[in-house]
Design a protein around this motif. Structure first.
Motif, PDB file in Angstrom:
ATOM      1  N   LYS A  79       0.794  -0.950  -0.062  1.00 34.99           N
ATOM      2  CA  LYS A  79       0.061   0.229   0.083  1.00 34.99           C
ATOM      3  C   LYS A  79       0.756   1.268  -0.007  1.00 34.99           C
ATOM      4  O   LYS A  79       0.386   2.200  -0.636  1.00 34.99           O
ATOM      5  CB  LYS A  79      -0.953   0.066   0.937  1.00 34.99           C
ATOM      6  CG  LYS A  79      -1.895  -1.050   1.241  1.00 34.99           C
ATOM      7  CD  LYS A  79      -3.092  -0.893   2.135  1.00 34.99           C
ATOM      8  CE  LYS A  79      -4.098  -1.892   2.109  1.00 34.99           C
ATOM      9  NZ  LYS A  79      -4.790  -2.050   3.303  1.00 34.99           N
ATOM     10  N   SER A  81       3.742   1.583  -1.259  1.00 31.81           N
ATOM     11  CA  SER A  81       4.501   1.409  -2.578  1.00 31.81           C
ATOM     12  C   SER A  81       3.408   2.085  -3.630  1.00 31.81           C
ATOM     13  O   SER A  81       4.074   2.817  -4.746  1.00 31.81           O
ATOM     14  CB  SER A  81       5.171   0.274  -2.927  1.00 31.81           C
ATOM     15  OG  SER A  81       6.058  -0.255  -1.989  1.00 31.81           O
ATOM     16  N   SER A  82       2.354   1.684  -3.626  1.00 34.04           N
ATOM     17  CA  SER A  82       1.397   2.146  -4.540  1.00 34.04           C
ATOM     18  C   SER A  82       0.569   3.270  -4.360  1.00 34.04           C
ATOM     19  O   SER A  82      -0.232   3.869  -4.763  1.00 34.04           O
ATOM     20  CB  SER A  82       0.303   1.078  -4.727  1.00 34.04           C
ATOM     21  OG  SER A  82      -0.283   0.797  -3.455  1.00 34.04           O
ATOM     22  N   ASP A  84      -1.285   3.986  -1.583  1.00 33.72           N
ATOM     23  CA  ASP A  84      -2.660   3.824  -1.250  1.00 33.72           C
ATOM     24  C   ASP A  84      -2.963   3.747   0.300  1.00 33.72           C
ATOM     25  O   ASP A  84      -3.860   3.505   0.762  1.00 33.72           O
ATOM     26  CB  ASP A  84      -3.281   2.384  -1.764  1.00 33.72           C
ATOM     27  CG  ASP A  84      -3.330   2.569  -3.223  1.00 33.72           C
ATOM     28  OD1 ASP A  84      -3.715   3.602  -3.833  1.00 33.72           O
ATOM     29  OD2 ASP A  84      -3.711   1.423  -4.188  1.00 33.72           O
ATOM     30  N   ASN A 142      -0.971  -7.398  -5.638  1.00 31.39           N
ATOM     31  CA  ASN A 142       0.015  -6.276  -6.135  1.00 31.39           C
ATOM     32  C   ASN A 142       0.568  -6.489  -7.540  1.00 31.39           C
ATOM     33  O   ASN A 142       1.166  -7.542  -7.648  1.00 31.39           O
ATOM     34  CB  ASN A 142       0.885  -5.940  -5.141  1.00 31.39           C
ATOM     35  CG  ASN A 142       2.002  -4.591  -5.289  1.00 31.39           C
ATOM     36  OD1 ASN A 142       1.390  -3.464  -5.345  1.00 31.39           O
ATOM     37  ND2 ASN A 142       2.977  -4.873  -5.793  1.00 31.39           N
ATOM     38  N   GLU A 144       3.734  -5.338  -9.472  1.00 34.52           N
ATOM     39  CA  GLU A 144       4.831  -4.416  -9.389  1.00 34.52           C
ATOM     40  C   GLU A 144       5.269  -4.330 -10.752  1.00 34.52           C
ATOM     41  O   GLU A 144       6.033  -5.275 -11.475  1.00 34.52           O
ATOM     42  CB  GLU A 144       5.696  -4.946  -8.458  1.00 34.52           C
ATOM     43  CG  GLU A 144       7.124  -4.092  -8.385  1.00 34.52           C
ATOM     44  CD  GLU A 144       8.080  -4.720  -7.556  1.00 34.52           C
ATOM     45  OE1 GLU A 144       8.786  -4.104  -6.856  1.00 34.52           O
ATOM     46  OE2 GLU A 144       8.363  -6.107  -7.640  1.00 34.52           O
ATOM     47  N   TYR A 333       6.142   1.484 -10.751  1.00 31.91           N
ATOM     48  CA  TYR A 333       4.948   1.717 -10.085  1.00 31.91           C
ATOM     49  C   TYR A 333       4.361   0.640  -9.611  1.00 31.91           C
ATOM     50  O   TYR A 333       4.505  -0.669 -10.092  1.00 31.91           O
ATOM     51  CB  TYR A 333       3.987   2.520 -10.893  1.00 31.91           C
ATOM     52  CG  TYR A 333       3.513   1.940 -12.148  1.00 31.91           C
ATOM     53  CD1 TYR A 333       2.540   0.996 -12.042  1.00 31.91           C
ATOM     54  CD2 TYR A 333       4.063   2.189 -13.369  1.00 31.91           C
ATOM     55  CE1 TYR A 333       2.030   0.290 -13.432  1.00 31.91           C
ATOM     56  CE2 TYR A 333       3.639   1.458 -14.605  1.00 31.91           C
ATOM     57  CZ  TYR A 333       2.519   0.633 -14.627  1.00 31.91           C
ATOM     58  OH  TYR A 333       2.488   0.073 -15.799  1.00 31.91           O
ATOM     59  N   ASN A 334       3.470   0.625  -8.581  1.00 28.39           N
ATOM     60  CA  ASN A 334       2.621  -0.490  -7.836  1.00 28.39           C
ATOM     61  C   ASN A 334       1.173  -0.113  -7.988  1.00 28.39           C
ATOM     62  O   ASN A 334       0.912   0.985  -7.868  1.00 28.39           O
ATOM     63  CB  ASN A 334       3.393  -0.808  -6.444  1.00 28.39           C
ATOM     64  CG  ASN A 334       4.750  -1.062  -6.714  1.00 28.39           C
ATOM     65  OD1 ASN A 334       4.826  -2.428  -6.186  1.00 28.39           O
ATOM     66  ND2 ASN A 334       5.766  -0.345  -6.617  1.00 28.39           N
ATOM     67  N   ASP A 335       0.476  -1.169  -8.212  1.00 25.91           N
ATOM     68  CA  ASP A 335      -1.116  -0.818  -8.178  1.00 25.91           C
ATOM     69  C   ASP A 335      -1.748  -2.364  -8.067  1.00 25.91           C
ATOM     70  O   ASP A 335      -1.067  -3.383  -8.058  1.00 25.91           O
ATOM     71  CB  ASP A 335      -1.452  -0.393  -9.772  1.00 25.91           C
ATOM     72  CG  ASP A 335      -2.740   0.185  -9.481  1.00 25.91           C
ATOM     73  OD1 ASP A 335      -3.423   0.410  -8.319  1.00 25.91           O
ATOM     74  OD2 ASP A 335      -3.176   0.808 -10.437  1.00 25.91           O
ATOM     75  N   GLU A 336      -3.048  -2.169  -7.695  1.00 23.20           N
ATOM     76  CA  GLU A 336      -3.700  -3.670  -7.493  1.00 23.20           C
ATOM     77  C   GLU A 336      -4.197  -4.090  -8.912  1.00 23.20           C
ATOM     78  O   GLU A 336      -4.795  -4.970  -8.867  1.00 23.20           O
ATOM     79  CB  GLU A 336      -5.200  -3.000  -6.682  1.00 23.20           C
ATOM     80  CG  GLU A 336      -4.819  -2.851  -5.093  1.00 23.20           C
ATOM     81  CD  GLU A 336      -5.962  -2.960  -4.508  1.00 23.20           C
ATOM     82  OE1 GLU A 336      -6.346  -3.572  -3.754  1.00 23.20           O
ATOM     83  OE2 GLU A 336      -6.881  -1.632  -4.515  1.00 23.20           O
ATOM     84  N   LYS A 346       1.153   6.900  -9.210  1.00 24.32           N
ATOM     85  CA  LYS A 346       1.477   5.737  -8.267  1.00 24.32           C
ATOM     86  C   LYS A 346       3.043   5.417  -8.865  1.00 24.32           C
ATOM     87  O   LYS A 346       3.575   4.250  -8.490  1.00 24.32           O
ATOM     88  CB  LYS A 346       0.729   4.496  -8.585  1.00 24.32           C
ATOM     89  CG  LYS A 346      -0.776   4.606  -8.123  1.00 24.32           C
ATOM     90  CD  LYS A 346      -1.363   3.449  -8.367  1.00 24.32           C
ATOM     91  CE  LYS A 346      -2.988   3.377  -7.825  1.00 24.32           C
ATOM     92  NZ  LYS A 346      -3.275   3.595  -6.295  1.00 24.32           N
ATOM     93  N   ASP A 347       3.689   6.129  -9.574  1.00 24.62           N
ATOM     94  CA  ASP A 347       5.016   5.776 -10.255  1.00 24.62           C
ATOM     95  C   ASP A 347       5.955   6.118  -9.253  1.00 24.62           C
ATOM     96  O   ASP A 347       5.794   7.075  -8.462  1.00 24.62           O
ATOM     97  CB  ASP A 347       5.179   6.193 -11.659  1.00 24.62           C
ATOM     98  CG  ASP A 347       5.210   7.941 -11.632  1.00 24.62           C
ATOM     99  OD1 ASP A 347       4.497   8.448 -10.847  1.00 24.62           O
ATOM    100  OD2 ASP A 347       5.744   8.538 -12.498  1.00 24.62           O
TER     101      ASP A 347
END
Length: 482
Positions: A79, A81-82, A84, A142, A144, A333-336, A346-347
């Protein structure tokens, strides 16, 4: 019309495949499987050179890692890293609940609320509360996504030494291949002139067969007339049968030589060869010949490049004595969810420079350096030894060629004399001045002289070719464009 007549009356001319030396050599250099295999060593060295150069440009790597977990630490890190993460994820819901409870207990009185907040037991109770949202998060997936570029800035001259070694090996393998080509040409000459010599033996034996047939016929006539005994006839027939055996041997030698030539050229259609391949070379100045050999010999160049390679390896093995400097650039970037290049909020990016310096390695680097120096010195000794060996080889081949030239001259004289003696002996036998034994002995001497001349010619051309190869020259004629 002429072609049709040839096909009808001379089928042997249509199907015979007569080859000369230059064609044999050209086909061998183009088709020989051993040479093709050796040539791949050059291609391999070129690829290794490209590989050594490639390290200078670093590496650009794309990574996509997909993780699903409920591990508290991993979920919290994902969270973060993204981008969030919220206060709830830190456990603030329980904290705010405790604060609200104390506010209710104080019934809105600030002083009472303040006393609750400053109460050590209440503080301990709040601080020892385990936040449920932080310790027991829900599962999270996640994605990545990142691109990493790593670049070596300074490697203690290791990369430059590796490139130098690779370049030298390309030159060394090319020189070695040229040397193998020239030695293969010598094998072609042996096979080709061997076939020509066998062919000359066949011709000489046929001529002897014609002579011995005439001896048998003439002895029979004299025997019928009662001039000679039956022994003369039998002696002539015995010798005639011996000539037949030599004919078989000569034919077998020819077929073996042609088979070897087929093998070298990878041409299965060869049936015959042209005349002797003569090799002309000047042997006037031995000192100049030795000098030319050291300048032109491909195996000497090969050894020279190998020696320089071993010298460069000393620097390669010494690289660990210097600091290693490298750089790394990373964007990701990290995202769901998987959103390639579509998550600007998110980058992240990262730029780093690292320095590594080996303070102690148990003298491993020093040992490697010493071994490289020993290998270099060893190669240098072989290099100097080869230099002296080449000079000796040239001198030996010059002396051998001079001897073969003299031997060939003497053998030609001996053959001419044997031919004259045989003709005179035939006349003497016809005039009953000698017996059949003497005549057959002269015929044997003539055959032997003829065979020795053919063999001397073969050895003379071989000696000239060996000298030419030892000088670093090629047996292949450079054909000019018409």
């Amino acid at each position: 019309m002429k072609k049709q007549l040839l096909a009808i009356f001379c089928p042997a001319l249509i199907y015979a495949n007569v080859i000369d030396f230059q064609t044999s050599l050209t086909q061998t250099l183009a088709n020989n499987k051993e040479l093709k295999a050796k040539k791949l060593n050059i291609e391999k060295s070129k690829i290794e050179l490209n590989e050594a150069k490639g390290y200078n440009y670093g590496t650009l790597v794309f990574n996509e890692n997909i993780v699903r977990t409920n591990h508290a630490g991993y979920v919290f890190g994902m969270k973060m890293s993204s981008k969030d993460a919220t206060f709830r994820d830190f456990g603030f819901s329980e904290f705010l609940g405790g604060v609200g409870q104390m506010m209710n207990m104080s019934e809105g009185d600030f002083n009472t609320f303040s006393s609750y907040m400053n109460n050590p037991s209440m503080q301990d109770q709040m601080l020892e509360t385990k936040p449920e949202d932080l310790n027991n998060p829900n599962y999270r997936t996640n994605f990545e996504t990142k691109v990493t570029y790593q670049l070596p800035i300074f490697t203690g001259f290791k990369l430059s030494s590796a490139q130098k070694m690779a370049k030298l090996q390309v030159l060394a393998k090319s020189a070695k291949y040229n040397y193998d080509e020239k030695n293969m040409a010598l094998e072609v000459l042996k096979a080709y002139n061997g076939a020509v010599a066998a062919k000359e033996f066949i011709k000489a034996t046929k001529k002897a067969k014609k002579a011995t047939n005439s001896f048998v016929e003439f002895a029979n006539e004299l025997y019928k007339e009662g001039i000679v005994t039956n022994i003369d006839v039998k002696q002539a027939k015995v010798y005639d049968l011996g000539v037949d055996a030599k004919m078989i041997e000569a034919q077998n030698s020819f077929e073996l030589a042609v088979s070897y030539l087929k093998f070298l050229t990878n041409n299965k259609n060869i049936t015959d060869v042209s005349g002797f391949k003569n090799v002309d070379i000047d042997t006037l100045s031995l000192a100049n010949l030795k000098k030319d050999a050291l300048q032109n010999r491909d195996d000497f160049k090969w050894m020279k490049h190998n020696t320089k390679t071993m010298e460069a390896k000393i620097d390669f093995e010494s690289a660990q004595k210097y600091p290693m400097i490298g750089a790394q650039l990373e964007y990701g970037y990290n995202d769901e969810r998987f959103t390639v290049l579509d998550a600007p909020d998110k980058d992240y990016y990262m730029a780093a420079v690292g320095i590594s310096f080996t303070l102690f390695d148990g003298a491993v680097t020093r040992s490697k350096e010493q071994k490289a120096k020993i290998a270099y010195n060893k190669t240098m000794h072989y290099f100097e030894y080869m230099k002296e060996g080449i000079k000796l080889e040239v001198e030996k081949n010059v002396l051998n060629l001079k001897a073969k030239n003299k031997i060939l001259t003497q053998k030609i004289k001996a053959q001419n004399l044997a031919d004259e003696v045989l003709l005179q002996s035939e006349e003497m036998y016809k005039n009953h001045l000698i017996n059949m034994s003497n005549l057959l002995m002269q015929q044997a001497n003539q055959q032997k002289a003829n065979a020795q001349t053919i063999l001397a010619k073969f050895e003379q051309t071989l000696a000239a070719a060996q000298l030419k190869i030892s000088l670093g020259q090629s047996l292949q004629t450079q054909r000019k464009d018409k």
